[in-house]
Scaffold this motif. Sequence first.
Motif, PDB file in Angstrom:
ATOM      1  N   SER A 292      -1.604 106.829  35.746  1.00  0.00           N
ATOM      2  CA  SER A 292      -0.386 106.051  35.469  1.00  0.00           C
ATOM      3  C   SER A 292      -0.538 105.184  34.221  1.00  0.00           C
ATOM      4  O   SER A 292       0.414 105.010  33.467  1.00  0.00           O
TER       5      SER A 292
ATOM      6  N   GLY B  22       3.854 107.178  39.067  1.00  0.00           N
ATOM      7  CA  GLY B  22       3.609 107.318  37.639  1.00  0.00           C
ATOM      8  C   GLY B  22       2.483 108.262  37.286  1.00  0.00           C
ATOM      9  O   GLY B  22       2.190 108.461  36.121  1.00  0.00           O
TER      10      GLY B  22
ATOM     11  N   LYS C 157       1.980 105.473  30.978  1.00  0.00           N
ATOM     12  CA  LYS C 157       2.655 104.297  30.397  1.00  0.00           C
ATOM     13  C   LYS C 157       2.397 104.219  28.904  1.00  0.00           C
ATOM     14  O   LYS C 157       3.302 104.024  28.113  1.00  0.00           O
TER      15      LYS C 157
ATOM     16  N   THR D 201       5.188 104.244  25.903  1.00  0.00           N
ATOM     17  CA  THR D 201       5.353 103.099  25.011  1.00  0.00           C
ATOM     18  C   THR D 201       5.264 103.533  23.552  1.00  0.00           C
ATOM     19  O   THR D 201       6.034 103.092  22.703  1.00  0.00           O
TER      20      THR D 201
END
Lengths: 151, 151
Positions: free
Chosen positions: B141, A126, B145, B149
């Motif tokens: 990461s 990620g 994220k 989102t």
Amino acid sequence: MSIPGTDRKHSKKRDAILAMVKSTGSHPSAQWVYDQLKADIPGLSLATVYRNINLFRQEEAVVSVGVVDGEERFDGRVEPHPHFVCGCCGRVMDYDAPELPPSFSKVMEKLKDVTDILRDGRQDAGFVIDYRKTVFNGICSDCVKKVKTTA
Amino acid sequence: MSIPGTDRKHSKKRDAILAMVKSTGSHPSAQWVYDQLKADIPGLSLATVYRNINLFRQEEAVVSVGVVDGEERFDGRVEPHPHFVCGCCGRVMDYDAPELPPSFSKVMEKLKDVTDILRDGRQDAGFVIDYRKTVFNGICSDCVKKVKTTA
DNA sequence: GTCTTTGCAAACCTTTTGCAGCTAT
DNA sequence: ATAGCTGCAAAAGGTTTGCAAAGAC
């Protein structure tokens, strides 16, 4: 309506600032660019240099080499490549500059490999890797000479 | 008579500041160190943190990782090792931190080679190389994220 | 005419410094 | 008693910003 900063008008000063950063090998600070251009463009303001360099940075026409002696230094050569920074005089040099020791080319090769590995692994877990900066800190040959003469 | 700064007296605050920089993995700024210690040492001043970190730097007990978002960041792990800097949240991580992608270990090996080559060539052509800094810039990461989102 | 760019000066923010008082030896 | 160390507040120095005027389209 449009995204702010998207509509860009032409500006001679902006052109001159970008040309100066791109054409010099000195990895200049904003102040240095201002000093160089001031002679030819009397009406220039330091704030304009800062504002435009920040634009170039956003569009990745220019990158930051880092902060040396409190001043941010920029580079118009945007692909990752290593730098040498003299801790004595503050000079910033490309690592493949002709003045630098020939053995350093071996280092260059290794760093190319690193970039390739990164390109493959850049999205692992990620994380996203955008850029690499490698800086070697030391004393340039001019400053070494100076110290030897003084001592 | 002695060289200024050579005679050093003991200071609990100095000890605490060095211990904080050495024990954290956060690559802290002076302000962060101050904030952490302020609770335990109410009489502490930010100027003292700056003054002592500068002392540590001179004696190479601490090194600078570079300036992130206008703040200088320090590291108590002084041997050259690569870092990852998140351009979104400003977090600085060691490149061998367990959260980072496993493929990055290949990069680590290459950089070890670079250090070895450098050690051999460090005095070529009158140059002196003291240190190497490698920084990978990207998005960590957590921040990736967050963006996914939100979008 | 509208929206962008710029100069100027003030504001901002991190870091440094002068000085008077405190602490270690 | 003699240095070194620290808090406080002020200064310093690089960078950003608000605003009104100038420039581009």
